[in-house]
Design a protein around this motif. Structure first.
Motif, mmCIF file in Angstrom:
data_model
loop_
_atom_site.group_PDB
_atom_site.id
_atom_site.type_symbol
_atom_site.label_atom_id
_atom_site.label_comp_id
_atom_site.label_asym_id
_atom_site.label_seq_id
_atom_site.Cartn_x
_atom_site.Cartn_y
_atom_site.Cartn_z
ATOM 1 N N GLN A 210 -32.767 -109.689 27.857
ATOM 2 C CA GLN A 210 -33.169 -108.715 28.862
ATOM 3 C C GLN A 210 -32.347 -107.434 28.755
ATOM 4 O OE1 GLN A 210 -35.760 -108.963 30.748
ATOM 5 N NE2 GLN A 210 -35.430 -107.039 31.816
ATOM 6 N N ARG A 211 -31.036 -107.605 28.510
ATOM 7 C CA ARG A 211 -30.175 -106.429 28.357
ATOM 8 C C ARG A 211 -30.592 -105.603 27.148
ATOM 9 N NH1 ARG A 211 -24.261 -107.765 26.730
ATOM 10 N NH2 ARG A 211 -25.375 -108.077 24.767
ATOM 11 N N ASN A 212 -30.914 -106.268 26.046
ATOM 12 C CA ASN A 212 -31.339 -105.542 24.847
ATOM 13 C C ASN A 212 -32.688 -104.869 25.053
ATOM 14 O OD1 ASN A 212 -29.493 -105.994 22.284
ATOM 15 N ND2 ASN A 212 -29.436 -107.890 23.440
ATOM 16 N N LYS A 213 -33.555 -105.506 25.834
ATOM 17 C CA LYS A 213 -34.829 -104.857 26.160
ATOM 18 C C LYS A 213 -34.584 -103.583 26.960
ATOM 19 C CE LYS A 213 -37.971 -108.847 26.115
ATOM 20 N NZ LYS A 213 -38.862 -109.716 26.940
ATOM 21 N N LEU A 214 -33.645 -103.687 27.929
ATOM 22 C CA LEU A 214 -33.324 -102.500 28.724
ATOM 23 C C LEU A 214 -32.750 -101.400 27.843
ATOM 24 C CD1 LEU A 214 -31.752 -104.064 31.959
ATOM 25 C CD2 LEU A 214 -33.899 -102.821 31.781
ATOM 26 N N ASN A 215 -31.823 -101.774 26.953
ATOM 27 C CA ASN A 215 -31.231 -100.769 26.061
ATOM 28 C C ASN A 215 -32.301 -100.110 25.198
ATOM 29 O OD1 ASN A 215 -28.649 -101.179 27.020
ATOM 30 N ND2 ASN A 215 -28.113 -102.674 25.433
ATOM 31 N N THR A 216 -33.254 -100.922 24.737
ATOM 32 C CA THR A 216 -34.341 -100.366 23.931
ATOM 33 C C THR A 216 -35.209 -99.423 24.761
ATOM 34 O OG1 THR A 216 -34.382 -102.381 22.571
ATOM 35 C CG2 THR A 216 -36.295 -100.935 22.439
ATOM 36 N N SER A 217 -35.459 -99.822 26.017
ATOM 37 C CA SER A 217 -36.280 -98.963 26.886
ATOM 38 C C SER A 217 -35.555 -97.666 27.222
ATOM 39 C CB SER A 217 -36.639 -99.706 28.171
ATOM 40 O OG SER A 217 -35.492 -99.945 28.976
ATOM 41 N N TYR A 218 -34.202 -97.719 27.247
ATOM 42 C CA TYR A 218 -33.444 -96.510 27.570
ATOM 43 C C TYR A 218 -33.508 -95.475 26.454
ATOM 44 C CZ TYR A 218 -31.350 -99.228 31.375
ATOM 45 O OH TYR A 218 -31.147 -99.975 32.500
ATOM 46 N N THR A 219 -33.992 -95.848 25.284
ATOM 47 C CA THR A 219 -34.126 -94.862 24.204
ATOM 48 C C THR A 219 -35.279 -93.900 24.469
ATOM 49 O OG1 THR A 219 -35.545 -96.364 22.915
ATOM 50 C CG2 THR A 219 -33.173 -96.461 22.506
ATOM 51 N N VAL A 220 -36.114 -94.239 25.454
ATOM 52 C CA VAL A 220 -37.174 -93.321 25.891
ATOM 53 C C VAL A 220 -36.747 -92.752 27.238
ATOM 54 C CG1 VAL A 220 -39.607 -93.056 26.456
ATOM 55 C CG2 VAL A 220 -38.913 -94.692 24.690
ATOM 56 N N ILE A 221 -36.363 -91.493 27.272
ATOM 57 C CA ILE A 221 -35.883 -90.850 28.496
ATOM 58 C C ILE A 221 -37.057 -90.135 29.147
ATOM 59 C CG2 ILE A 221 -34.275 -89.179 29.458
ATOM 60 C CD1 ILE A 221 -32.477 -89.699 27.047
#
Length: 355
Positions: A210-221
C-alpha cells in the motif's frame, strides 16, 4: 464716453467675478459638507489590500520531472495533472512488494497443510496411547495372576519375572505414547503460532504494498482544488526532492477577502457581519460589497517579527492599526477581476449601537 464704457465693463467683470466666486463657494460648501458628513457617518481607510489563499504545491516523493502539464497563470480544476515525476523506480518497488506479499500468502496454504498433518499425527499418537493403555492393563492383569500362582507355588519365579518384565515394557510404551502425544500437540501449537506470525507478516507486506502504491501515485501531482497557477520555476528533467515546492496555486474555491488596517480609534463601533463598501484602485469605477468577517486579536505590530517594546524609554504614542478581515461577497460579479495584493479603500458605516 470712454470712461462710461470702462466703468460699465468693470461692473460686468465684477459681477461675473462675484457670480463665479459664489459658484465656487457653493461648490466648496457642498463638497465640504458632503465630506464632513462622510467623515461623521463612515470610517474609511486606504491601508487595505485584497487577499486570498496562495499555497505551495510540493513534491511528496523524490525523482526526475518527466513532464510539466501547466503554464504560468493557467486556470486549473481540482484533480488536473500538474507535474509527472518519473515512476520507474517506484513501479519496480511496487512490483517487488507485491511479489513478496504473494509469496507470504502462498505460505498460508503450506502452514494449513502442516497444521492438518500435525493434528493427524496427534490423533495417531492418541490412538497409540489407547492401545498402550490396553496392553498395560492386560500385562498388569497377567502379572497379578502370576503373583497369585507363584504364591500358590503353581508358577515358577522365572515365569513371574518374565511377566513382570513384560509389564515394565508395557508401562514404558504407555509413557512413551503419552510423551509422543504431548510432543505432537506441542508441534501443532508451534505451527499454529507460526501461522499467527505469518498472518502478521502478511499484514506488514500488505502495508508495504500500500505504501509503494501511494508513493507511485505521488509521482502524479494534481491540483488540490480549483485555482490559478502562479509562476513556473521547474523544467523537465529537473531533480526534485521530497517536500520541495514546485509551484504555487491561488485557491479560487476559498473566496477572496480584504484586510483593512484601521486605526485603533476607528474600530469602537465595528462588529462582525457589518456591511462594508470596498473600492479597488485597479477598478475605481466599481464598488464591491462585503462584510466584516473578523477583527484581529491584536494590533498588526504585535504580530510582526520584532514587536515594539515601549518600555525602552523611547516611547512615542502612535495610533496603532487593527487588521480587519472583510469577506467579499461571492455573488459580486466583479470578484473574478480581483487579485491578491491589489490596493483597496474600505468604507464602513459608523454603527450607532450594537450588542
Amino acid at each position: 464716453m470712454n470712461i462710461q464704457k470702462q466703468n460699465k465693463a468693470d461692473k460686468i467683470i465684477s459681477r461675473i467675478t462675484t457670480i463665479i466666486a459664489l459658484i465656487v463657494l457653493v461648490v466648496l460648501l457642498v463638497w465640504g459638507g458632503k465630506t464632513l458628513l462622510g467623515y461623521m457617518r463612515y470610517e474609511e481607510t486606504n491601508d487595505a489590500q485584497v487577499d486570498e489563499y496562495i499555497n505551495p504545491v510540493t513534491a511528496r516523493v523524490s525523482g526526475y520531472i518527466k513532464a510539466v502539464k501547466f503554464e504560468e497563470n493557467q486556470e486549473v480544476k481540482k484533480g488536473d495533472t500538474l507535474v509527472l515525476i518519473d515512476d520507474d523506480d517506484y513501479t519496480v518497488q511496487q512490483d517487488e512488494a507485491s511479489a513478496s506479499l504473494l509469496n507470504a500468502q502462498a505460505q498460508v496454504s503450506v502452514q494449513q497443510s502442516n497444521i492438518k498433518t500435525a493434528q493427524s499425527n496427534a490423533a495417531v499418537m492418541q490412538a497409540k496411547i489407547a492401545a498402550a493403555k490396553a496392553k498395560l492393563w492386560k500385562q498388569q492383569t497377567e502379572y497379578n495372576r502370576y503373583q497369585k500362582l507363584f504364591a500358590a507355588e503353581s508358577a515358577t519365579r522365572q515365569q513371574l519375572e518374565t511377566v513382570e518384565s513384560l509389564l515394565q515394557v508395557a508401562q514404558a510404551e504407555y509413557l512413551a505414547a503419552q510423551e509422543d502425544y504431548a510432543a505432537a500437540l506441542s508441534k501443532t501449537n508451534d505451527i499454529k503460532a507460526q501461522s499467527e506470525v505469518l498472518a502478521s507478516e502478511i499484514k506488514r507486506r500488505a502495508a508495504v504494498v500500500q505504501r509503494n502504491k501511494l508513493n507511485t501515485s505521488y509521482t502524479v501531482i494534481v491540483a488540490p482544488y480549483d485555482g490559478k497557477m502562479g509562476r513556473r520555476t521547474i523544467q523537465e528533467g529537473q531533480l526534485v526532492q521530497t517536500g520541495q515546492t514546485i509551484a504555487y496555486i491561488v485557491d479560487r474555491s476559498a473566496g477572496k477577502w480584504v484586510v483593512a488596517n484601521f486605526k485603533e480609534t476607528q474600530i469602537a463601533k465595528m462588529y462582525v457581519g457589518e456591511p462594508v463598501s470596498v473600492a479597488v484602485d485597479a477598478f475605481p469605477d466599481q464598488a464591491f460589497a462585503g462584510e466584516i468577517e473578523s477583527l484581529s486579536a491584536a494590533t498588526g505590530a504585535r504580530f510582526s517579527l520584532l514587536p515594539p517594546d515601549n518600555s525602552t524609554g523611547n516611547f512615542v504614542k502612535i495610533a496603532q492599526r487593527i487588521p480587519v478581515r472583510i469577506r467579499i461577497s461571492k455573488q459580486d460579479k466583479g470578484i473574478d477581476l480581483l487579485s491578491a495584493g491589489m490596493s483597496a479603500s474600505v468604507k464602513v458605516k459608523r454603527a450607532q449601537g450594537h450588542d
